[in-house]
Design a protein around this motif. Structure first.
Motif, PDB file in Angstrom:
ATOM      1  N   PHE A 190     -44.265 -29.421   7.450  1.00  9.41           N
ATOM      2  CA  PHE A 190     -45.643 -29.858   7.214  1.00  9.41           C
ATOM      3  C   PHE A 190     -45.772 -30.293   5.759  1.00  9.41           C
ATOM      4  CE2 PHE A 190     -46.081 -27.673  11.133  1.00  9.41           C
ATOM      5  CZ  PHE A 190     -47.212 -28.195  11.746  1.00  9.41           C
ATOM      6  N   HIS A 191     -46.150 -31.559   5.561  1.00 10.42           N
ATOM      7  CA  HIS A 191     -46.229 -32.124   4.215  1.00 10.42           C
ATOM      8  C   HIS A 191     -47.510 -32.938   4.072  1.00 10.42           C
ATOM      9  CE1 HIS A 191     -42.040 -30.966   3.530  1.00 10.42           C
ATOM     10  NE2 HIS A 191     -41.766 -31.492   4.718  1.00 10.42           N
ATOM     11  N   LEU A 192     -48.006 -33.013   2.838  1.00 18.07           N
ATOM     12  CA  LEU A 192     -49.253 -33.715   2.555  1.00 18.07           C
ATOM     13  C   LEU A 192     -49.152 -34.468   1.248  1.00 18.07           C
ATOM     14  CD1 LEU A 192     -52.363 -34.189   2.972  1.00 18.07           C
ATOM     15  CD2 LEU A 192     -52.712 -32.050   1.723  1.00 18.07           C
ATOM     16  N   THR A 193     -49.591 -35.722   1.258  1.00 18.22           N
ATOM     17  CA  THR A 193     -49.774 -36.485   0.028  1.00 18.22           C
ATOM     18  C   THR A 193     -51.200 -37.017   0.018  1.00 18.22           C
ATOM     19  OG1 THR A 193     -48.919 -38.501   1.064  1.00 18.22           O
ATOM     20  CG2 THR A 193     -47.349 -37.148  -0.165  1.00 18.22           C
ATOM     21  N   VAL A 194     -51.773 -37.144  -1.187  1.00 14.49           N
ATOM     22  CA  VAL A 194     -53.175 -37.553  -1.318  1.00 14.49           C
ATOM     23  C   VAL A 194     -53.296 -38.605  -2.410  1.00 14.49           C
ATOM     24  CG1 VAL A 194     -55.534 -36.811  -1.808  1.00 14.49           C
ATOM     25  CG2 VAL A 194     -53.989 -35.292  -0.563  1.00 14.49           C
ATOM     26  N   VAL A 226     -57.436 -31.729  -5.609  1.00 15.39           N
ATOM     27  CA  VAL A 226     -57.195 -31.507  -4.179  1.00 15.39           C
ATOM     28  C   VAL A 226     -55.931 -30.674  -4.002  1.00 15.39           C
ATOM     29  CG1 VAL A 226     -56.722 -32.604  -1.964  1.00 15.39           C
ATOM     30  CG2 VAL A 226     -58.305 -33.684  -3.585  1.00 15.39           C
ATOM     31  N   PRO A 227     -56.008 -29.513  -3.349  1.00 14.60           N
ATOM     32  CA  PRO A 227     -54.800 -28.709  -3.136  1.00 14.60           C
ATOM     33  C   PRO A 227     -53.876 -29.380  -2.132  1.00 14.60           C
ATOM     34  CG  PRO A 227     -56.647 -27.744  -1.948  1.00 14.60           C
ATOM     35  CD  PRO A 227     -57.205 -28.866  -2.777  1.00 14.60           C
ATOM     36  N   LEU A 228     -52.579 -29.232  -2.339  1.00 16.41           N
ATOM     37  CA  LEU A 228     -51.588 -29.840  -1.457  1.00 16.41           C
ATOM     38  C   LEU A 228     -50.841 -28.790  -0.639  1.00 16.41           C
ATOM     39  CD1 LEU A 228     -50.102 -32.509  -3.894  1.00 16.41           C
ATOM     40  CD2 LEU A 228     -51.960 -32.783  -2.231  1.00 16.41           C
ATOM     41  N   ASP A 229     -51.296 -27.531  -0.731  1.00 19.64           N
ATOM     42  CA  ASP A 229     -50.655 -26.445   0.002  1.00 19.64           C
ATOM     43  C   ASP A 229     -51.557 -25.985   1.143  1.00 19.64           C
ATOM     44  OD1 ASP A 229     -52.688 -25.091  -1.294  1.00 19.64           O
ATOM     45  OD2 ASP A 229     -51.378 -24.145  -2.758  1.00 19.64           O
ATOM     46  N   GLU A 230     -51.348 -24.770   1.621  1.00 26.61           N
ATOM     47  CA  GLU A 230     -52.080 -24.295   2.795  1.00 26.61           C
ATOM     48  C   GLU A 230     -53.564 -24.067   2.536  1.00 26.61           C
ATOM     49  OE1 GLU A 230     -50.939 -24.254   5.832  1.00 26.61           O
ATOM     50  OE2 GLU A 230     -49.034 -25.013   5.078  1.00 26.61           O
ATOM     51  N   ARG A 231     -54.020 -24.198   1.296  1.00 33.36           N
ATOM     52  CA  ARG A 231     -55.463 -24.156   1.040  1.00 33.36           C
ATOM     53  C   ARG A 231     -56.149 -25.428   1.538  1.00 33.36           C
ATOM     54  NH1 ARG A 231     -55.531 -23.701  -5.195  1.00 33.36           N
ATOM     55  NH2 ARG A 231     -53.693 -25.010  -4.828  1.00 33.36           N
ATOM     56  N   ASN A 232     -55.376 -26.470   1.773  1.00 32.61           N
ATOM     57  CA  ASN A 232     -55.957 -27.752   2.185  1.00 32.61           C
ATOM     58  C   ASN A 232     -56.375 -27.702   3.649  1.00 32.61           C
ATOM     59  OD1 ASN A 232     -55.786 -30.664   3.266  1.00 32.61           O
ATOM     60  ND2 ASN A 232     -55.840 -30.920   1.048  1.00 32.61           N
ATOM     61  N   LEU A 233     -57.626 -28.051   3.919  1.00 30.85           N
ATOM     62  CA  LEU A 233     -58.152 -27.975   5.280  1.00 30.85           C
ATOM     63  C   LEU A 233     -57.424 -28.908   6.241  1.00 30.85           C
ATOM     64  CD1 LEU A 233     -62.058 -27.706   5.061  1.00 30.85           C
ATOM     65  CD2 LEU A 233     -60.418 -25.946   5.732  1.00 30.85           C
ATOM     66  N   ALA A 234     -56.985 -30.054   5.767  1.00 28.37           N
ATOM     67  CA  ALA A 234     -56.297 -30.995   6.653  1.00 28.37           C
ATOM     68  C   ALA A 234     -54.967 -30.421   7.136  1.00 28.37           C
ATOM     69  CB  ALA A 234     -56.077 -32.323   5.938  1.00 28.37           C
ATOM     70  N   LEU A 235     -54.211 -29.799   6.236  1.00 29.12           N
ATOM     71  CA  LEU A 235     -52.960 -29.162   6.646  1.00 29.12           C
ATOM     72  C   LEU A 235     -53.235 -28.041   7.637  1.00 29.12           C
ATOM     73  CD1 LEU A 235     -50.560 -28.740   3.578  1.00 29.12           C
ATOM     74  CD2 LEU A 235     -50.145 -29.995   5.703  1.00 29.12           C
ATOM     75  N   ARG A 236     -54.266 -27.263   7.369  1.00 27.54           N
ATOM     76  CA  ARG A 236     -54.611 -26.169   8.278  1.00 27.54           C
ATOM     77  C   ARG A 236     -55.046 -26.718   9.637  1.00 27.54           C
ATOM     78  NH1 ARG A 236     -58.680 -23.048   4.521  1.00 27.54           N
ATOM     79  NH2 ARG A 236     -59.212 -21.995   6.485  1.00 27.54           N
ATOM     80  N   GLU A 258     -43.749 -27.292  18.290  1.00 34.50           N
ATOM     81  CA  GLU A 258     -42.996 -26.679  17.200  1.00 34.50           C
ATOM     82  C   GLU A 258     -42.458 -27.664  16.176  1.00 34.50           C
ATOM     83  OE1 GLU A 258     -40.015 -24.325  19.081  1.00 34.50           O
ATOM     84  OE2 GLU A 258     -41.463 -22.849  19.841  1.00 34.50           O
ATOM     85  N   GLY A 259     -42.864 -28.915  16.233  1.00 36.99           N
ATOM     86  CA  GLY A 259     -42.400 -29.888  15.254  1.00 36.99           C
ATOM     87  C   GLY A 259     -43.219 -29.863  13.983  1.00 36.99           C
ATOM     88  N   GLY A 260     -42.825 -30.706  13.050  1.00 37.08           N
ATOM     89  CA  GLY A 260     -43.540 -30.828  11.785  1.00 37.08           C
ATOM     90  C   GLY A 260     -44.413 -32.068  11.750  1.00 37.08           C
ATOM     91  N   ILE A 261     -45.288 -32.116  10.748  1.00 32.69           N
ATOM     92  CA  ILE A 261     -46.249 -33.202  10.613  1.00 32.69           C
ATOM     93  C   ILE A 261     -46.325 -33.622   9.145  1.00 32.69           C
ATOM     94  CG2 ILE A 261     -48.671 -33.905  10.831  1.00 32.69           C
ATOM     95  CD1 ILE A 261     -47.441 -33.443  13.538  1.00 32.69           C
ATOM     96  N   ARG A 262     -46.345 -34.927   8.926  1.00 30.29           N
ATOM     97  CA  ARG A 262     -46.638 -35.450   7.591  1.00 30.29           C
ATOM     98  C   ARG A 262     -48.015 -36.092   7.606  1.00 30.29           C
ATOM     99  NH1 ARG A 262     -44.554 -36.599   2.787  1.00 30.29           N
ATOM    100  NH2 ARG A 262     -42.519 -35.738   3.419  1.00 30.29           N
ATOM    101  N   LEU A 263     -48.859 -35.687   6.657  1.00 30.48           N
ATOM    102  CA  LEU A 263     -50.191 -36.255   6.511  1.00 30.48           C
ATOM    103  C   LEU A 263     -50.266 -37.022   5.205  1.00 30.48           C
ATOM    104  CD1 LEU A 263     -52.445 -33.198   7.488  1.00 30.48           C
ATOM    105  CD2 LEU A 263     -51.645 -35.047   8.976  1.00 30.48           C
ATOM    106  N   GLN A 264     -50.850 -38.207   5.274  1.00 32.28           N
ATOM    107  CA  GLN A 264     -51.162 -38.992   4.078  1.00 32.28           C
ATOM    108  C   GLN A 264     -52.662 -39.270   4.096  1.00 32.28           C
ATOM    109  OE1 GLN A 264     -47.838 -41.796   5.352  1.00 32.28           O
ATOM    110  NE2 GLN A 264     -47.858 -42.132   3.126  1.00 32.28           N
TER     111      GLN A 264
END
Length: 308
Positions: free
Chosen positions: A57-61, A70-80, A92-98
């Motif tokens: 699970f990865h996030l870029t903003v 903007v937090p990029l860890d599990e504090r981020n609502l989008a990742l949650r 069980e796969g992973g997700i990348r969010l931009q």
């Protein structure tokens, strides 16, 4: 749920920011939360989110606004939100969010909640989870009170903690001018300040349960901007101005520029001014910009979270 991965697949979703046209805040409960009665309106500032497959699970903003906070860890609502969808169906796969942000960060306009709503819709589509609209709303309500409205969009009445929604009948569109501030306000701090102010001054809630002023709903039904301007109110405005006294000057400046009415949106510090029409809004925005304010002319209501 078995993995069905197309590494080239990418889902693009757009979600709107919101204004609180009316916000009646009840007394703090034993659980630390407040019952509220709110009228939300989705407006034409948007968050864009892209979801694709990844190993984790990865996030870029990025953004048209300052995204440094903007937090990029599990504090981020989008990742949650992304995790909530995958866990709910056992994927069980992973997700990348931009994410590309157009809504001010910590500005009282629900940008983080819009990101979460966009992630719910995007990941549901990406992995073919098959969750219904009602199931996505239930997941959103567990993430934050504003997430269900970001999914719904339009204009709606929110009760409970703001997540129990009923669409509000309305006519036409409304022109707003937003004055944004690069330094956000913490929503918990604003609520806490309101509670403290209520202990020391005679501004306690006037009713046992919060409720929306019927004048707001009548103005929305008729499409009457002047009537709506006379009825808009936000209980959190007192606390936001207490924490950021300069907001009082912004409110005065917008009214002096000819706005029909104005208020702090949500927990602030974004200030929203209602105009008679688009041309009037453009004039107010230009006047405020000349005074050094960052201003945006927007319209509402707009649609909720949707796949593009």
């Amino acid at each position: 749920m078995s993995l069905s991965i197309d590494p080239a697949r990418r889902v693009h979703v757009r979600a709107p920011g919101k204004l609180n046209l009316f916000f009646d805040v009840g007394a703090v409960g034993d659980d630390g939360y407040h019952e509220v009665a709110s009228v939300y309106q989705a407006v034409s500032l948007f968050e864009d989110l892209w979801a694709s497959h990844d190993e984790g699970f990865h996030l870029t903003v990025t953004g048209d606004v300052d995204v440094s906070g903007v937090p990029l860890d599990e504090r981020n609502l989008a990742l949650r939100a992304a995790r909530a969808v995958t866990e709910s169906v056992g994927w069980e796969g992973g997700i990348r969010l931009q994410i590309h942000k157009g809504v001010p960060v910590a500005g009282g306009m629900g940008g983080g909640s819009a990101d979460a709503a966009a992630a719910l819709v995007a990941v549901n589509e990406l992995i073919d989870a098959g969750l219904s609209t009602a199931e996505l709303h239930a997941l959103g309500a567990r993430l934050g009170a504003d997430v269900p409205f970001a999914l719904l969009g339009g204009t709606a009445v929110g009760t409970g903690r703001g997540d129990e929604l009923a669409p509000a009948l309305g006519r036409g569109r409304f022109a707003w001018v937003l004055v944004t501030d690069g330094d956000g306000l913490s929503t918990p701090e604003v609520y806490g300040t309101l509670d403290r102010l209520r202990e020391t001054a005679d501004i306690r809630p006037g009713r046992l349960m919060p409720e929306v002023d019927p004048a707001v709903l009548r103005a929305l039904r008729s499409g009457d901007a002047a009537a709506l301007a006379a009825a808009i109110r936000n209980d959190l405005q007192l606390a936001a101005v207490h924490l950021r006294p300069a907001l009082a000057d912004v409110l005065d400046a917008g009214l002096a520029a000819g706005a029909l009415g104005g208020l702090v949106s949500g927990s602030g510090p974004t200030v929203a001014f209602l105009a008679a029409d688009d041309a009037h809004a453009d004039g107010i925005a230009a006047h405020l910009a000349e005074q050094g304010h960052t201003s945006h002319a927007v319209t509402g209501p707009v649609a909720g979270t949707r796949i593009l």
